[in-house]
Design a protein around this motif. Sequence first.
Motif, mmCIF file in Angstrom:
data_model
loop_
_atom_site.group_PDB
_atom_site.id
_atom_site.type_symbol
_atom_site.label_atom_id
_atom_site.label_comp_id
_atom_site.label_asym_id
_atom_site.label_seq_id
_atom_site.Cartn_x
_atom_site.Cartn_y
_atom_site.Cartn_z
ATOM 1 N N HIS A 68 0.824 -1.214 0.000
ATOM 2 C CA HIS A 68 0.000 0.000 0.000
ATOM 3 C C HIS A 68 0.860 1.267 0.000
ATOM 4 O O HIS A 68 0.627 2.216 0.744
ATOM 5 C CB HIS A 68 -0.949 0.007 1.207
ATOM 6 C CG HIS A 68 -1.798 -1.231 1.308
ATOM 7 N ND1 HIS A 68 -2.847 -1.486 0.445
ATOM 8 C CD2 HIS A 68 -1.722 -2.292 2.155
ATOM 9 C CE1 HIS A 68 -3.397 -2.651 0.763
ATOM 10 N NE2 HIS A 68 -2.733 -3.160 1.790
ATOM 11 N N LEU A 69 1.874 1.238 -0.868
ATOM 12 C CA LEU A 69 2.769 2.378 -1.017
ATOM 13 C C LEU A 69 2.761 2.829 -2.473
ATOM 14 O O LEU A 69 2.498 2.038 -3.381
ATOM 15 C CB LEU A 69 4.193 2.010 -0.591
ATOM 16 C CG LEU A 69 4.380 1.707 0.898
ATOM 17 C CD1 LEU A 69 5.735 1.069 1.149
ATOM 18 C CD2 LEU A 69 4.230 2.985 1.730
ATOM 19 N N ARG A 70 3.083 4.111 -2.695
ATOM 20 C CA ARG A 70 3.034 4.661 -4.044
ATOM 21 C C ARG A 70 4.438 4.841 -4.606
ATOM 22 O O ARG A 70 5.314 5.426 -3.943
ATOM 23 C CB ARG A 70 2.308 6.006 -4.042
ATOM 24 C CG ARG A 70 0.841 5.912 -3.642
ATOM 25 C CD ARG A 70 0.154 7.242 -3.786
ATOM 26 N NE ARG A 70 0.142 7.685 -5.186
ATOM 27 C CZ ARG A 70 -0.400 8.834 -5.591
ATOM 28 N NH1 ARG A 70 -0.921 9.663 -4.710
ATOM 29 N NH2 ARG A 70 -0.374 9.155 -6.874
ATOM 30 N N LEU A 71 4.629 4.346 -5.816
ATOM 31 C CA LEU A 71 5.869 4.542 -6.553
ATOM 32 C C LEU A 71 5.535 5.080 -7.937
ATOM 33 O O LEU A 71 4.555 4.670 -8.552
ATOM 34 C CB LEU A 71 6.654 3.234 -6.717
ATOM 35 C CG LEU A 71 7.093 2.465 -5.473
ATOM 36 C CD1 LEU A 71 7.831 1.196 -5.893
ATOM 37 C CD2 LEU A 71 7.968 3.334 -4.586
ATOM 38 N N ARG A 72 6.373 5.969 -8.419
ATOM 39 C CA ARG A 72 6.287 6.434 -9.814
ATOM 40 C C ARG A 72 7.313 5.616 -10.589
ATOM 41 O O ARG A 72 8.519 5.813 -10.436
ATOM 42 C CB ARG A 72 6.594 7.925 -9.875
ATOM 43 C CG ARG A 72 6.538 8.546 -11.256
ATOM 44 C CD ARG A 72 6.707 10.064 -11.128
ATOM 45 N NE ARG A 72 6.744 10.728 -12.412
ATOM 46 C CZ ARG A 72 7.844 11.168 -13.002
ATOM 47 N NH1 ARG A 72 9.020 11.021 -12.392
ATOM 48 N NH2 ARG A 72 7.800 11.776 -14.173
ATOM 49 N N LEU A 73 6.856 4.688 -11.407
ATOM 50 C CA LEU A 73 7.737 3.748 -12.092
ATOM 51 C C LEU A 73 8.001 4.215 -13.520
ATOM 52 O O LEU A 73 7.082 4.603 -14.240
ATOM 53 C CB LEU A 73 7.114 2.353 -12.108
ATOM 54 C CG LEU A 73 6.840 1.741 -10.724
ATOM 55 C CD1 LEU A 73 6.020 0.470 -10.861
ATOM 56 C CD2 LEU A 73 8.142 1.454 -10.002
ATOM 57 N N ARG A 74 9.285 4.153 -13.914
ATOM 58 C CA ARG A 74 9.672 4.561 -15.258
ATOM 59 C C ARG A 74 10.660 3.541 -15.818
ATOM 60 O O ARG A 74 11.621 3.151 -15.153
ATOM 61 C CB ARG A 74 10.333 5.951 -15.248
ATOM 62 C CG ARG A 74 9.367 7.070 -14.848
ATOM 63 C CD ARG A 74 8.318 7.273 -15.919
ATOM 64 N NE ARG A 74 7.405 8.362 -15.597
ATOM 65 C CZ ARG A 74 6.251 8.212 -14.952
ATOM 66 N NH1 ARG A 74 5.874 6.999 -14.542
ATOM 67 N NH2 ARG A 74 5.470 9.253 -14.733
#
Length: 209
Positions: A68-74
């Motif tokens: 339940h954590l947010r990551l911005r994946l690229r």
Amino acid sequence: MYPAQGDTALLIEALRHERPAPGARLLDLGTGSGAVALAAADLGATVTAVDLSRLALATAWVNARVHHLRLRLRRGDLTAPVAGSRFEFIVSNPPYVPAARAGAPRHGLARAWDAGPDGRLLLDRVCRQAPQLLATGGVLLIVQSSLADPAATTAALRRAGLRTGTVAVRTQPFGPVLTGRAAWLEQRGLIAAGEREETLVVVRGARPR
């Protein structure tokens, strides 16, 4: 991509010591399973995680959902997907195991650790590229093995204008990869005869305010 190991734990330990402020922008270069990125997000950082491997990014995405954590994946090659951005923190656990192959493997698990004859194929690129993305007062943390010349990392970061130092050290037995190429490492003079331990270090570089 490979499961998080001692180097990942050491990098997370060093990051926790930095105590990122809530919302601090953090870049994880070569995120793999996302272990360091998730630790950063749990500390309250706003995290962008980059990797060349689709499998790695898919794994990081699943792990983020589970926790339940947010990551911005690229997806992309090191800093290319975030060119022009600025971060208060950059962390990296790049491939650093010396290998007989001169170039990086194109496929397979070896992409996660093989880094050319001196182990610096990716380290040197991180040292050149990452400092350009640091905000004023920003901090770069790189974990690597003593077999890949930490002094060269420190020197490269100093040339890039960063204040440098070693902030974490841990000695551990060789894992399967290094054990399997121990004879070659002895022939190269990278380890002494019979030596079967490596020292992991986290090198810190800070952009002066």
